[in-house]
Enzyme design. Structure first.
Site, mmCIF file in Angstrom:
data_model
loop_
_atom_site.group_PDB
_atom_site.id
_atom_site.type_symbol
_atom_site.label_atom_id
_atom_site.label_comp_id
_atom_site.label_asym_id
_atom_site.label_seq_id
_atom_site.Cartn_x
_atom_site.Cartn_y
_atom_site.Cartn_z
ATOM 1 N N ASN A 9 -3.442 5.900 6.241
ATOM 2 C CA ASN A 9 -4.158 6.648 7.270
ATOM 3 C C ASN A 9 -4.770 5.691 8.291
ATOM 4 O O ASN A 9 -4.595 4.469 8.228
ATOM 5 C CB ASN A 9 -5.213 7.561 6.644
ATOM 6 C CG ASN A 9 -6.298 6.793 5.903
ATOM 7 O OD1 ASN A 9 -6.522 5.616 6.134
ATOM 8 N ND2 ASN A 9 -6.974 7.476 4.995
ATOM 9 N N GLU A 49 9.631 6.706 16.306
ATOM 10 C CA GLU A 49 9.785 6.199 14.939
ATOM 11 C C GLU A 49 11.137 6.665 14.382
ATOM 12 O O GLU A 49 11.927 5.870 13.871
ATOM 13 C CB GLU A 49 8.640 6.724 14.079
ATOM 14 C CG GLU A 49 8.736 6.323 12.617
ATOM 15 C CD GLU A 49 7.729 7.050 11.750
ATOM 16 O OE1 GLU A 49 7.491 6.580 10.618
ATOM 17 O OE2 GLU A 49 7.177 8.090 12.179
ATOM 18 N N HIS A 50 11.382 7.972 14.457
ATOM 19 C CA HIS A 50 12.666 8.546 14.052
ATOM 20 C C HIS A 50 13.292 9.219 15.266
ATOM 21 O O HIS A 50 12.650 10.046 15.911
ATOM 22 C CB HIS A 50 12.495 9.621 12.976
ATOM 23 C CG HIS A 50 11.662 9.201 11.802
ATOM 24 N ND1 HIS A 50 10.297 9.471 11.718
ATOM 25 C CD2 HIS A 50 11.991 8.553 10.654
ATOM 26 C CE1 HIS A 50 9.829 9.004 10.571
ATOM 27 N NE2 HIS A 50 10.829 8.442 9.904
ATOM 28 N N ASP A 69 14.334 9.479 4.871
ATOM 29 C CA ASP A 69 13.100 9.401 4.091
ATOM 30 C C ASP A 69 13.378 9.059 2.635
ATOM 31 O O ASP A 69 12.515 8.492 1.957
ATOM 32 C CB ASP A 69 12.346 10.729 4.164
ATOM 33 C CG ASP A 69 11.622 10.917 5.482
ATOM 34 O OD1 ASP A 69 11.398 9.912 6.186
ATOM 35 O OD2 ASP A 69 11.278 12.062 5.814
ATOM 36 N N TYR A 106 0.842 -1.193 0.000
ATOM 37 C CA TYR A 106 0.000 0.000 0.000
ATOM 38 C C TYR A 106 0.877 1.242 0.000
ATOM 39 O O TYR A 106 1.803 1.369 0.806
ATOM 40 C CB TYR A 106 -0.921 0.020 1.226
ATOM 41 C CG TYR A 106 -1.939 1.141 1.148
ATOM 42 C CD1 TYR A 106 -3.124 0.966 0.450
ATOM 43 C CD2 TYR A 106 -1.694 2.386 1.728
ATOM 44 C CE1 TYR A 106 -4.055 1.989 0.343
ATOM 45 C CE2 TYR A 106 -2.614 3.413 1.625
ATOM 46 C CZ TYR A 106 -3.790 3.216 0.931
ATOM 47 O OH TYR A 106 -4.696 4.237 0.814
ATOM 48 N N GLN A 152 9.087 16.859 9.999
ATOM 49 C CA GLN A 152 8.129 15.789 10.261
ATOM 50 C C GLN A 152 6.727 16.325 10.483
ATOM 51 O O GLN A 152 5.742 15.697 10.110
ATOM 52 C CB GLN A 152 8.575 14.965 11.470
ATOM 53 C CG GLN A 152 9.795 14.118 11.186
ATOM 54 C CD GLN A 152 9.652 13.257 9.950
ATOM 55 O OE1 GLN A 152 10.295 13.500 8.931
ATOM 56 N NE2 GLN A 152 8.811 12.247 10.020
ATOM 57 N N HIS A 212 4.206 16.462 7.524
ATOM 58 C CA HIS A 212 3.464 15.313 7.013
ATOM 59 C C HIS A 212 1.969 15.407 7.273
ATOM 60 O O HIS A 212 1.163 15.067 6.421
ATOM 61 C CB HIS A 212 3.981 14.028 7.669
ATOM 62 C CG HIS A 212 5.201 13.467 7.025
ATOM 63 N ND1 HIS A 212 5.183 12.789 5.837
ATOM 64 C CD2 HIS A 212 6.499 13.479 7.421
ATOM 65 C CE1 HIS A 212 6.409 12.406 5.518
ATOM 66 N NE2 HIS A 212 7.217 12.802 6.468
ATOM 67 N N HIS A 233 2.250 -39.624 21.955
ATOM 68 C CA HIS A 233 3.476 -39.005 21.430
ATOM 69 C C HIS A 233 4.664 -39.963 21.615
ATOM 70 O O HIS A 233 5.470 -40.151 20.705
ATOM 71 C CB HIS A 233 3.756 -37.683 22.160
ATOM 72 C CG HIS A 233 2.934 -36.527 21.694
ATOM 73 N ND1 HIS A 233 1.566 -36.521 21.774
ATOM 74 C CD2 HIS A 233 3.298 -35.331 21.151
ATOM 75 C CE1 HIS A 233 1.105 -35.372 21.295
ATOM 76 N NE2 HIS A 233 2.131 -34.622 20.911
#
Length: 429
Positions: free
Chosen positions: A213, A327-328, A361, A126, A258, A261, A420
């Site tokens: 999203n 995340e970063h 990025d 995606y 950032q 975004h 077993h």
């Protein structure tokens, strides 16, 4: 512009006070469940109806014709093409080195276990197309899948009204550069459902990856199990650990990068320097006023998910950023590399004044599909390993089995599973 939290002299658990985006994936999952059910039950007509409803585009089919990809690449700005080619080249170099090798362990004469790494057969990738368009995300999804050896790749991206209901040409051009020709003009939850269930002329996949999203994230959560997923991606985030040696202009610019975004993007500064914080706060309004997406950036920086954290010293700051699990994460301190090697929780770490998140990025060679919302405490970013499965191959001959037969029987009886043990004993009568 940034709300300040002072943790100096405090032993408070940082996780209880750090800014974080409020994301209710559960509520979104309830809203999109009817879409998922409709795609499952009706297939292509349901996808087309959802596309018209949510994207304002009326389509008769969702497959992007092959010639559209070629035309998009021919019309691509040469500078953008050169940049994408560099991004692809560097990403391939990094991800090619991630491929695991099969390993055979010899436990006894005639007894071995081999771990084979087998790629997923078919993956749906995606690529978002909302407030911004991300041809770079095509690269970040496709390259590790290709390097893992995935045999079948399909890409979905929302149709754009500004481009006649087609997928954005920059995304199509990136697909063409990477040799992926199965592309669909579908976005949102309906794209994930299309991949998971399969529809007319679209074969179901084994895994869905890529950011999107909250509705894309909710669809991945709901359909996990029917398909594998990489992660539940939330709004992007950056944390910067900085001391007095950091350049406030660099710090301010990176926080803004950032925030650009999404209004829900998180930008967090962690510092032990009141002077640096004051200068960053003075610099931010000037840079924000001069940037293209001023309103979006202002909303993100002033929101509850962003802020500045004052700490006692860099050691305290390290504990805070490990708790935040960004995340970063940028490290802009006097001993940046040493500090970076001590970070335990981050999606990606950017070391020193000349490794901004923007580099990651696009052209660093690393992957920019990374865990958000604190998930870096337990999860990794997208990589070749995402698309591989470890399969054990067990090979024992009769003497090797005989050596451990008694142990198998003992454990089987201890667990009240005598059949077993019998399955082993029958081989020696």
């Amino acid at each position: 512009m940034l709300t300040t939290t002072d943790l100096r002299g405090s032993d408070t658990d940082p996780r209880t006070v750090l800014p974080r985006a409020a994301v209710d994936v559960g509520a979104a999952a309830q809203r999109i469940q009817p879409i998922l059910d409709d795609v499952r039950d009706r297939g292509l007509p349901a996808v087309l109806a959802a596309t018209q409803r949510f994207d304002g585009v009326e389509l008769s089919d969702v497959r992007v014709p092959r010639e559209h990809l070629r035309t998009a690449l021919e019309g691509l700005d040469p500078a953008v093409r050169a940049a994408l080619e560099t991004t692809i080249q560097r990403a391939r170099a990094v991800h090619a080195d991630q491929r695991r090798q099969d390993v055979t362990t010899r436990l006894a004469p005639g007894g071995t276990v081999t771990e084979r790494w087998v790629p997923v057969e078919r993956v749906g990738l995606y690529v978002p197309g909302g407030l911004a368009v991300y041809p770079s995300s095509v690269v970040m999804n496709v390259v590790p899948a290709q390097e893992a050896g995935v045999a079948s790749l399909a890409i979905a991206s929302p149709p754009q009204r500004d481009h006649g209901g087609r997928v954005h040409p920059a995304i199509l051009a990136a697909c063409e550069l990477l040799g992926v020709d199965e592309v669909y003009s579908v976005g949102g939850a309906q794209a994930v459902a299309m991949f998971a269930y399969g529809i007319e002329n679209v074969r179901a996949v084994d895994m869905v990856t890529g950011p999107g999203n909250i509705y894309v994230t909710a669809a991945k959560r709901q359909l996990r199990g029917l398909v594998g997923i990489d992660s539940e991606a939330g709004p992007t985030e950056i944390a910067i650990l900085a001391d007095r040696t950091a350049d406030p202009l660099h710090v301010a610019a990176d926080l803004i990068s950032q925030a650009e975004h999404d209004p829900a993007a998180a930008s967090v500064l962690v510092t032990d320097s009141e002077e640096l914080l004051a200068e960053v706060q003075r610099t931010l309004p000037k840079l924000v006023g001069a940037t293209k997406h001023t309103e979006r950036v202002t909303e993100a920086l002033s929101g509850p998910q962003s802020g500045a954290i004052l700490v006692d010293d860099v050691e305290h700051g390290l504990r805070v950023v490990n708790a935040y699990a960004a995340e970063h994460l940028e490290i802009q301190t006097a001993d940046a590399r040493e500090m970076a090697l001590r970070v335990r929780s981050a999606g990606a770490i950017f070391v020193g004044p000349y490794a901004p998140v923007s580099l990651g990025d696009y052209c660093a060679g690393s992957n920019h599909v990374l865990p958000t919302g604190g998930c870096a405490r337990h999860s990794s970013g997208l990589s070749v390993q995402t698309f591989l499965r470890g399969v054990h191959i067990i090979e024992y001959d009769k003497p090797a089995l005989a050596e451990v037969a008694g142990h198998v029987v003992a454990l089987a009886n201890a667990e009240d599973l005598p059949a077993h043990g019998e399955a082993v004993q029958v081989r020696f009568r």
